[in-house]
Design an enzyme around this catalytic site. Structure first.
Site, PDB file in Angstrom:
ATOM      1  N   ASN A 405       1.958  25.657  42.999  1.00  0.00           N
ATOM      2  CA  ASN A 405       2.966  26.123  42.044  1.00  0.00           C
ATOM      3  C   ASN A 405       3.905  24.954  41.756  1.00  0.00           C
ATOM      4  O   ASN A 405       4.965  24.825  42.370  1.00  0.00           O
ATOM      5  CB  ASN A 405       3.718  27.317  42.624  1.00  0.00           C
ATOM      6  CG  ASN A 405       4.609  27.996  41.604  1.00  0.00           C
ATOM      7  OD1 ASN A 405       4.943  27.421  40.566  1.00  0.00           O
ATOM      8  ND2 ASN A 405       5.010  29.225  41.882  1.00  0.00           N
ATOM      9  N   ILE A 406       3.513  24.116  40.809  1.00  0.00           N
ATOM     10  CA  ILE A 406       4.254  22.885  40.539  1.00  0.00           C
ATOM     11  C   ILE A 406       5.655  23.150  39.973  1.00  0.00           C
ATOM     12  O   ILE A 406       6.614  22.460  40.357  1.00  0.00           O
ATOM     13  CB  ILE A 406       3.450  21.972  39.595  1.00  0.00           C
ATOM     14  CG1 ILE A 406       2.167  21.510  40.296  1.00  0.00           C
ATOM     15  CG2 ILE A 406       4.253  20.758  39.174  1.00  0.00           C
ATOM     16  CD1 ILE A 406       2.394  20.716  41.557  1.00  0.00           C
ATOM     17  N   PRO A 407       5.873  24.112  39.058  1.00  0.00           N
ATOM     18  CA  PRO A 407       7.248  24.340  38.582  1.00  0.00           C
ATOM     19  C   PRO A 407       8.233  24.654  39.697  1.00  0.00           C
ATOM     20  O   PRO A 407       9.344  24.122  39.729  1.00  0.00           O
ATOM     21  CB  PRO A 407       7.079  25.512  37.606  1.00  0.00           C
ATOM     22  CG  PRO A 407       5.684  25.389  37.106  1.00  0.00           C
ATOM     23  CD  PRO A 407       4.894  24.911  38.277  1.00  0.00           C
ATOM     24  N   VAL A 408       7.846  25.534  40.632  1.00  0.00           N
ATOM     25  CA  VAL A 408       8.739  25.862  41.745  1.00  0.00           C
ATOM     26  C   VAL A 408       8.900  24.660  42.670  1.00  0.00           C
ATOM     27  O   VAL A 408      10.002  24.385  43.168  1.00  0.00           O
ATOM     28  CB  VAL A 408       8.193  27.082  42.514  1.00  0.00           C
ATOM     29  CG1 VAL A 408       8.986  27.305  43.801  1.00  0.00           C
ATOM     30  CG2 VAL A 408       8.259  28.324  41.645  1.00  0.00           C
ATOM     31  N   HIS A 442      10.670  35.993  48.182  1.00  0.00           N
ATOM     32  CA  HIS A 442       9.485  36.845  48.326  1.00  0.00           C
ATOM     33  C   HIS A 442       9.883  38.258  48.773  1.00  0.00           C
ATOM     34  O   HIS A 442       9.379  39.251  48.233  1.00  0.00           O
ATOM     35  CB  HIS A 442       8.514  36.225  49.334  1.00  0.00           C
ATOM     36  CG  HIS A 442       7.612  35.190  48.741  1.00  0.00           C
ATOM     37  ND1 HIS A 442       8.027  33.901  48.482  1.00  0.00           N
ATOM     38  CD2 HIS A 442       6.309  35.250  48.355  1.00  0.00           C
ATOM     39  CE1 HIS A 442       7.027  33.208  47.965  1.00  0.00           C
ATOM     40  NE2 HIS A 442       5.977  33.993  47.869  1.00  0.00           N
ATOM     41  N   TYR A 504       4.017  54.672  51.827  1.00  0.00           N
ATOM     42  CA  TYR A 504       3.511  56.046  51.847  1.00  0.00           C
ATOM     43  C   TYR A 504       4.231  56.881  52.897  1.00  0.00           C
ATOM     44  O   TYR A 504       4.514  58.065  52.691  1.00  0.00           O
ATOM     45  CB  TYR A 504       1.999  56.050  52.103  1.00  0.00           C
ATOM     46  CG  TYR A 504       1.181  55.953  50.853  1.00  0.00           C
ATOM     47  CD1 TYR A 504       0.698  57.090  50.216  1.00  0.00           C
ATOM     48  CD2 TYR A 504       0.891  54.717  50.288  1.00  0.00           C
ATOM     49  CE1 TYR A 504      -0.055  56.997  49.048  1.00  0.00           C
ATOM     50  CE2 TYR A 504       0.143  54.612  49.123  1.00  0.00           C
ATOM     51  CZ  TYR A 504      -0.328  55.760  48.503  1.00  0.00           C
ATOM     52  OH  TYR A 504      -1.049  55.659  47.351  1.00  0.00           O
TER      53      TYR A 504
END
Length: 512
Positions: A405-408, A442, A504
């Site tokens: 993930n190059i942008p991050v 996350h 659940y």
């Protein structure tokens, strides 16, 4: 007279004529005509060529015979040698000492086996469950009420925070407010961008989990963009205050001459960049790091754009179909072993879920990082298309997280990791802090839409720190690459099962 005599006759007569002619000129007292050296040379060469052709042909034939005879002898010797010996000193192809590296056929075999095995699983799924793909059900994942669109409204409201950042920078550029006041306003704006959507998702009951994920993901991206926006403009103010003659780029930005690929987009300098057009171009651009002059492509390639659009639509439908047809039944059947804590059945269900989960993750990676981001970049003529690197060749965990993930990665490197290092923090602590921030976001994107806090995503990300140390210390080469793949294939379905099980239990009171 014989034939040989007839053939010799003219020759002898020609010779006598030549001699008599010479005597003739001598007897009469006249000077014979002088022949030039060139003429003599031609005559000599002519006679030599006539006589030499025959001699040359005979010589060539003799030379060929002499040359062929050793060759024939060598060929005979080699023939006998081949008959007598058929072994040489060599390694097996699959041995590492052989230096053999062309395994293309084995790779094709692996692909064929993968396709056949998944085809069997897909056919088994169809026979057992029937066709489960339902487009109407997809719509219900985003909307509970067709007349109430809370997630879309939440995304529209994000423009308030975007404009607040722009107008704060304008006031700072003209000196209307002090640097400390501007910093406080930016901190309040950035904090509100995380708290406001989270509070809305938790309090508004009509927000679905999928709609909440999309809303919070949008605000998270805007948070990172606005942080980069205020950081870059602060650097520009510091340069202007130092009375620099020309705007110098930050360490992660190219120069203006390299960045602009066309004269249609002239370079701008601070504070000429503080416009609505510049701000919303940055908001829509497929990057998290702000620059005053982005690299621009000279034109929009329509064929390239249509290919990426077709890929986006196709892979989106494929993702939805695989999730409904393959993942959902597997997750539902995995709840009972987790409730009964049947360890063997839990492992079996985990491995069964790992295949569709990993396949869906790979398809999502191509759909988002290649098709979607290239589509947006082509539409906006954004020139920097390095959205990912060869993470599949990762021999360490840190290499994977730095290249998938190059942008991050660029944002973390430019606005957090390097500034922390410049303050004297050691590299290990700085890397741990980067993983800590990633773990927070996350968990933020998972727990709040599901309206429960279990910290599985947070712990999964923080577990990457000791895993990265272990792989980097004890595993190298293919073993390190295998460890990275195992962590991706097994780690994700564990987190998925844990969250689904808890969801659940909390919202339905049972896991059956």
């Amino acid at each position: 007279m014989s034939d040989r005599a007839e053939m010799r006759g003219p020759v002898s007569r020609r010779r006598r004529t030549t001699i008599s002619n010479g005597n003739k000129w001598h007897d009469t007292g006249e000077t014979p005509p002088q022949c030039s050296d060139k003429t003599k040379t031609n005559e000599v060469s002519g006679h030599a060529s006539v006589n030499g052709k025959a001699d040359g042909e005979m010589g060539k034939s003799e030379q060929l015979q002499l040359q062929n005879s050793p060759k024939k002898q060598r060929s005979v010797v080699e023939d006998f040698n081949e008959r007598l010996s058929c072994h040489v000193l060599q390694e097996s192809l699959l041995s590492s000492a052989s230096g053999y590296s062309n395994y293309r056929g084995i790779l094709n075999w692996c692909v064929v086996m993968l396709v056949l095995s998944n085809a069997r699983l897909f056919l088994e799924n169809i026979i057992k469950y029937g066709i489960l793909v339902d487009p109407i059900q997809v719509v219900s994942l985003f909307l509970k009420d067709p007349y109430s669109w809370p997630s879309a409204c939440l995304i529209i409201v994000s423009n308030v925070f975007i404009l607040a950042a722009l107008y704060t920078e304008r006031r700072l550029a003209v000196g209307t407010i002090s640097q400390m006041t501007g910093l406080i306003l930016h901190i309040c704006n950035l904090t509100s961008m995380l708290i406001f959507p989270a509070a809305t998702v938790l309090t508004v009951t009509s927000v679905t989990p999928v709609g909440g994920v999309l809303s919070l993901a949008t605000y998270t991206v805007l948070f990172l963009k606005m942080y980069s926006y205020q950081d870059t403009n602060r650097w520009c103010r510091e340069i202007r205050q130092a009375k620099a003659k020309r705007l110098t780029r930050s360490y992660s930005c190219p120069s203006v001459a390299q960045s602009n690929g066309s004269a249609v987009h002239p370079p701008v300098s601070y504070p000429g960049n503080l416009t609505h057009r510049d701000m919303y171009y940055f908001v829509c651009a497929p990057t998290l790091c702000y620059e005053l002059n982005f690299p621009r492509s000279p034109r929009i390639r329509k064929r390239f754009l249509m290919r990426r659009l077709f890929e986006m639509l196709f892979f989106m439908q494929l993702l939805v179909g695989l999730i409904q047809q393959w993942m959902v039944p597997t997750i539902q059947n995995s709840m009972k072993p987790f409730q009964e804590m049947d360890f063997s059945r839990m492992v079996e269900r985990l491995l069964k879920l790992a295949v569709p989960n990993h396949l869906i993750w790979l398809i999502f990676f191509y759909w988002f990082f290649h098709s979607t981001m290239n589509f947006v970049a082509e539409l906006m003529q954004f020139g920097d298309r390095e959205f990912y690197k060869d993470w599949w060749n990762s021999e360490s965990v840190t290499y994977f997280w730095a290249n998938w993930n190059i942008p991050v990665h660029k944002w973390c490197l430019r606005h957090f990791y390097k500034p922390v290092l410049r303050k004297g923090v050691n590299k290990l602590l700085a890397q741990t802090a980067v993983f800590l921030i990633s773990a927070f976001f996350h968990e933020y994107l998972v727990s709040i839409p599901l309206k429960m806090f279990r910290l599985w995503a947070f712990m999964g990300m923080m577990a990457q720190v000791p895993l990265a140390w272990f792989v980097g210390r004890f595993l190298t080469g293919n073993y390190g690459n295998a460890a990275v793949w195992i962590s991706l294939i097994i780690g994700q379905p564990v987190a998925v099962l844990m969250y689904v099980h808890d969801y659940y239990v909390i919202h339905h009171g049972t896991t059956t």
